[in-house]
Enzyme design. Sequence first.
Site, PDB file in Angstrom:
ATOM      1  N   GLU A 143       0.823  -1.213   0.000  1.00  0.00           N
ATOM      2  CA  GLU A 143       0.000   0.000   0.000  1.00  0.00           C
ATOM      3  C   GLU A 143       0.861   1.269   0.000  1.00  0.00           C
ATOM      4  O   GLU A 143       0.316   2.381  -0.039  1.00  0.00           O
ATOM      5  CB  GLU A 143      -0.932  -0.004   1.225  1.00  0.00           C
ATOM      6  CG  GLU A 143      -1.936  -1.141   1.188  1.00  0.00           C
ATOM      7  CD  GLU A 143      -2.703  -1.273   2.494  1.00  0.00           C
ATOM      8  OE1 GLU A 143      -3.930  -1.273   2.442  1.00  0.00           O
ATOM      9  OE2 GLU A 143      -2.079  -1.387   3.560  1.00  0.00           O
TER      10      GLU A 143
ATOM     11  N   ASP B  81     -12.116  -4.190  -2.938  1.00  0.00           N
ATOM     12  CA  ASP B  81     -13.083  -5.298  -2.946  1.00  0.00           C
ATOM     13  C   ASP B  81     -14.428  -4.780  -2.464  1.00  0.00           C
ATOM     14  O   ASP B  81     -14.544  -3.642  -1.990  1.00  0.00           O
ATOM     15  CB  ASP B  81     -12.583  -6.425  -2.026  1.00  0.00           C
ATOM     16  CG  ASP B  81     -12.417  -5.936  -0.595  1.00  0.00           C
ATOM     17  OD1 ASP B  81     -13.407  -5.951   0.137  1.00  0.00           O
ATOM     18  OD2 ASP B  81     -11.302  -5.492  -0.222  1.00  0.00           O
TER      19      ASP B  81
END
Length: 258
Positions: A18, A223
């Site tokens: 990330e 997601d």
Amino acid sequence: MNTDKKMRLGIISALHEEQQGLVEAMQGAVTRSHGMRAYTLGQLWNIDAVCVLSRLGKVAAAMTASMLVEKFGVTHIVFTGVAGSGDKSVRVGDIVVAEALLQHDMDARPLFPRFEVPLTGLQRFATDLALSEQLALSAAAFLRDDARAVLDPLEIQEFSLQQPQVHRGLIASGDQFIGSAAHVNQLKADIPDLLAVEMEGAAVAQVCFELGVPFSVMRTVSDNANDEAAVDFMRFVHSVASRYAFGTIKRLCQHLAG
Ligand code: ADE
């Protein structure tokens, strides 16, 4: 944004993927280990910055944010990472910039109302308006002008990243990976203005509130927090997540330095 005191920006992500690329982009980088974490200090596009990986969950994030402030002297904190969608309008590949954060697993009833952090009187912790505004503008500029150049056309197709959007609103955090439609639907029913779910932001928010440090949170949606969430999360985090974070933080620092 009040930058009278010389700004030092703390940048936290839970996972290496990330934040990938930011440490490599730092000038004069020096890494210091403390409490099982590596804090890298240096200049990012002329901004004094400290990058660190918190690992997952609220305790890990709270510990990291506290150390950034108390030991490494940061004046502002930005959290960058991925999240599950908490609203039908928020799609994989979109970016959510938090206006406020809530701990969805905080429940001290009947002593305190659900979601209220005991003895603060608060369910929601607001992000810094000016920093969030700038983060959202940086994210929008990245999506508009840079994303196509840094993403593989196959990735754009695979994740349907044709028209990614920036959203601003409520992010909820808890020590749970949300991976079922029933769970995310229940959260949405309980928190109607929910935009995204993750595992750290609200902990950083509480620490920053208590220490008086301006902060913001940016999450790329990996997601839909449903039954496919774990598979989608892994694919997204390994391919596109770092480029979103890198591109947005670069634009943010360039603006802050300018
Ligand atoms: N981070 C990314 N996706 C998530 C999910 N579905 N639940 C919690 N944290 C997440």
